[in-house]
Design an enzyme around this catalytic site. Sequence first.
Site, PDB file in Angstrom:
ATOM      1  N   ASP A 263       0.738  -0.812  -0.108  1.00  0.00           N
ATOM      2  CA  ASP A 263       0.651   0.268  -0.169  1.00  0.00           C
ATOM      3  C   ASP A 263       1.427   0.830   0.235  1.00  0.00           C
ATOM      4  OD1 ASP A 263       1.271   0.092   2.533  1.00  0.00           O
ATOM      5  OD2 ASP A 263      -0.737  -0.075   3.876  1.00  0.00           O
TER       6      ASP A 263
ATOM      7  N   TRP B  30      -0.247  17.438  32.637  1.00  0.00           N
ATOM      8  CA  TRP B  30      -0.347  16.505  33.310  1.00  0.00           C
ATOM      9  C   TRP B  30      -0.071  14.891  32.469  1.00  0.00           C
ATOM     10  CZ3 TRP B  30      -5.208  13.113  33.121  1.00  0.00           C
ATOM     11  CH2 TRP B  30      -5.968  13.285  32.253  1.00  0.00           C
TER      12      TRP B  30
ATOM     13  N   GLU C  50      -5.741  27.377  20.003  1.00  0.00           N
ATOM     14  CA  GLU C  50      -5.125  26.040  19.648  1.00  0.00           C
ATOM     15  C   GLU C  50      -5.528  25.430  18.526  1.00  0.00           C
ATOM     16  OE1 GLU C  50      -6.847  24.322  23.200  1.00  0.00           O
ATOM     17  OE2 GLU C  50      -6.285  26.181  22.653  1.00  0.00           O
TER      18      GLU C  50
ATOM     19  N   ARG D  79     -10.208  21.873  28.625  1.00  0.00           N
ATOM     20  CA  ARG D  79      -9.183  22.233  27.622  1.00  0.00           C
ATOM     21  C   ARG D  79      -7.840  21.992  28.607  1.00  0.00           C
ATOM     22  NH1 ARG D  79      -9.555  21.877  22.700  1.00  0.00           N
ATOM     23  NH2 ARG D  79     -11.821  23.128  21.428  1.00  0.00           N
TER      24      ARG D  79
ATOM     25  N   ASP E 148      -9.755  16.731  26.463  1.00  0.00           N
ATOM     26  CA  ASP E 148      -9.896  17.780  25.697  1.00  0.00           C
ATOM     27  C   ASP E 148     -10.356  16.443  24.493  1.00  0.00           C
ATOM     28  OD1 ASP E 148      -7.448  17.800  25.865  1.00  0.00           O
ATOM     29  OD2 ASP E 148      -7.196  19.317  24.746  1.00  0.00           O
TER      30      ASP E 148
ATOM     31  N   GLU F 167      -1.026   7.697  20.323  1.00  0.00           N
ATOM     32  CA  GLU F 167      -1.906   8.472  22.344  1.00  0.00           C
ATOM     33  C   GLU F 167      -3.172   8.142  22.286  1.00  0.00           C
ATOM     34  OE1 GLU F 167      -3.410  12.466  22.268  1.00  0.00           O
ATOM     35  OE2 GLU F 167      -4.203  11.574  20.104  1.00  0.00           O
TER      36      GLU F 167
END
Length: 621
Positions: free
Chosen positions: A21, A201, A311, A360, A365, A559
Site C-alpha cells: 500500500d 499532566w 490552538e 481543556r 479535551d 496517543e
Amino acid sequence: MKFLLNIDKVFNDLLLQEDTDQDKKITKDDTGPKKFVLVDEITKQKITIEGTYHLSNLLQELAQLKEIKQTVGEVDLLRIQENPVERISRKIRDDYWNELTRTIDKKGLSQILQDEKTTNEIPTLYVSAKDKQGVAYFQELEKEVQNFKVAILPEDFSMEYVETLNTKPGILALALEQKIYSLQGVPFVVPGGRFNEMYGWDSYFIGVGLLIDNQLEKAMSIAENFKYQIIHYGKILNANRSYYLTRTQPPLYSSLIINIVKQKRPSQEWLQSHLETVILEYNTVWMVQGNRLTPTGLNRYKADGVGMPFEVEPGHFDDVLLPYAQKYNLPIREFEKQYLKRTLIDPELDIYFVHDRSLRESGHDTSDRLINTCANLNSVDINSFLYKYEKDIAYLIKNYFNGSFQTGSVVYTSDEWEQKAIFRKEKINELCWNEEAGMYFDYDFVNKKQFPFEAATTFFPLWAGLCSENQAKKLVEIALPQFIKTGGITGSTKASVANVPEDAPQRQWDYPFGWAPHQMLLWEGLINYTFFDKAQEMVYRWLWLITKNAVEYNGTIPEKFDLEISSHKVFAEYGNVGTEFDYIAKEGFGWVNASYQFGLQIMHSKLKEKLNDLVSPDDLF
C-alpha cells in the site's frame, strides 16, 4: 547471528515486495507474500524472514542503518526475531525517551522552534521578566541565531494582555541550570508528534515511566520545570506556549515528588523548595474562592480568557458557530473573524467558551461530560487530585520535616493538611458518591445536583485513596464491568453517550476510546485496595492492545485507541498522534510509553509469556 547486507538494495527490494500500500511501513494491511529471503554478502548464506512482525522489524533495522549512511552493514537477526514485549520495552527505555527529550537553550532551540504550531513569521520565545538570568541568556542567544526573536513577558500580566499575544504566539521559556562551563536548559520530555512542548499532566505520567527506566535525573528535571512555571507563569501550564498562559492542567506535581522521594531521597534543600512550590500552587491556583474553589468547598476546572481557544484547527468549532453566524446574518468565516477580534460579542457564546476552555484545562479535551458544563462542575477528577495533594503534603511534612513546615512567614503542620483531606473526602462522598449506581459522579454546584455521566474518572478516588472499602468494592463490582472492553477501559460507558446526536462530533475522551492515564490510575487504585487479580487483568488488557498494534503495524505506539475495534485507527476529533512516521517509529507516545513500562512492572511473569504470544485477554479472563 548477523548478516552482512547491501543496505540500500535490501531496503528497496523489501519495500517493493512487501509494502503493497506504499505507506512506508510493513503492516498486516499489506498483501505481499510475507516472506523475504536475506543473502549474506560474504558467505552467501540464506535465511527467510516471515510474517508481518518480523518483516517490519527487518525494515526498522535497515532504516536505522540507512540513517547512519551505511551502504553495507550487519543486520542482527536476534533483533529481527526479538520477542515483541522485550522489543517494545527496550525501544522505549533506550530510544524513545531520548527522542522525546528537549531543552530550551542554544543546543535545543532549533528542535523546539521548528514546529507546525508556530504561526509567527519569526519564531518567538517569551521569557518572563522575573527570570533575570533567562532574559540575559536568551537575549544574547538572539544575537547569534538567525530568524529568532526574544520577547519579554511582564512580571505581572493580565489575561487581557495574554489575549493580545494570540496574533504573535510563541514558545515559553523554561528553567536553565548552571553546568560546568555554561548555562543549559533543564530537560523535559514531550508527548510526541505535533505535541512538541512540555504538557502539564502528560509530564507526570511520563515521569512515572522515566523513574521505572532509571532516569531519575530526567524525572527530577520535570519537577524543576513545574516549579519554574509556577514561579514565572503563576501555574503549571497546559503547555509552555503563550496561548496556554490562560490555563493549567490536572494537578499531579505532588505525586511526582512523592514518586521521586520513594526512589531516591533528594537533598533536603531540593525537597523544601518543591514542597514550597506545591503549597504555593495549591493556594494560589486552586484555592482562590470564586475562581477554581466553589461555595461547596470543592473545586472545579476554570480556565481564564475569553472566546475561542487559540490552538484548535480551523473549522473545529463550525457546528458551534453556525447558529450564531445565522443569528447575525453573517457568513461563518466572517462571524468567526469578528468574534475573535471581539468586534462582535455574544454573551451566550462567551459562556460556552468558558466551559470549553475549562474542559481543556481538565485534560479531557473533549468529552460530552464537560461540553457546555465544565465550569459548573465539582468534578470527581479535580477533587481526587487535590485530595491526593493534601495527603501528599501531610505525608511530606510529617516524614521529612518533623511534622512542621515553614514557607515564608507561614508555618504548616501535617495535621492541618490531614484535616483538609478529611473535609474534602467527606464533601466528595456527600456530593459525588451515588450509592445506587456504585459510582462517583460530578456535582453540578450551580443546579445543585449530580451530573450522571458515567466517566472513567469515577475510578480516580481509588487512585487517590479516598474510598471506603464498601465504595471500592462497588466501583470494582458494579462500575468497572461497564467500562471494560478487550483492550482496557473506555473513557466513558456506551450508555453515557447513547443520547448524543449521530451527527455530533465523536468526542475522543468518551466511549469507545481508551487512554493511558485512565488505565494507569485505575491499576494503581486497584492495587491500593488489594484487588490484585483484577489489577493483573486490567494491565494485561491494555498491554495486549499496545503490543498487538505494534506487532501488526510496524511498531506503532499511538496517543489513544478505539477499544471497540482494539485498534489505533481512530476516527474522532484530532486524529491520532503517533501513527504518522516513515519506516520506523522513533518516539512512540509519551504516556503510552510510560503505561507500557508501568504495566510490565506490575504484571506477573506468566502473563508476560502470554503477552508475547498475543493471547487475547478474552481467552484468559
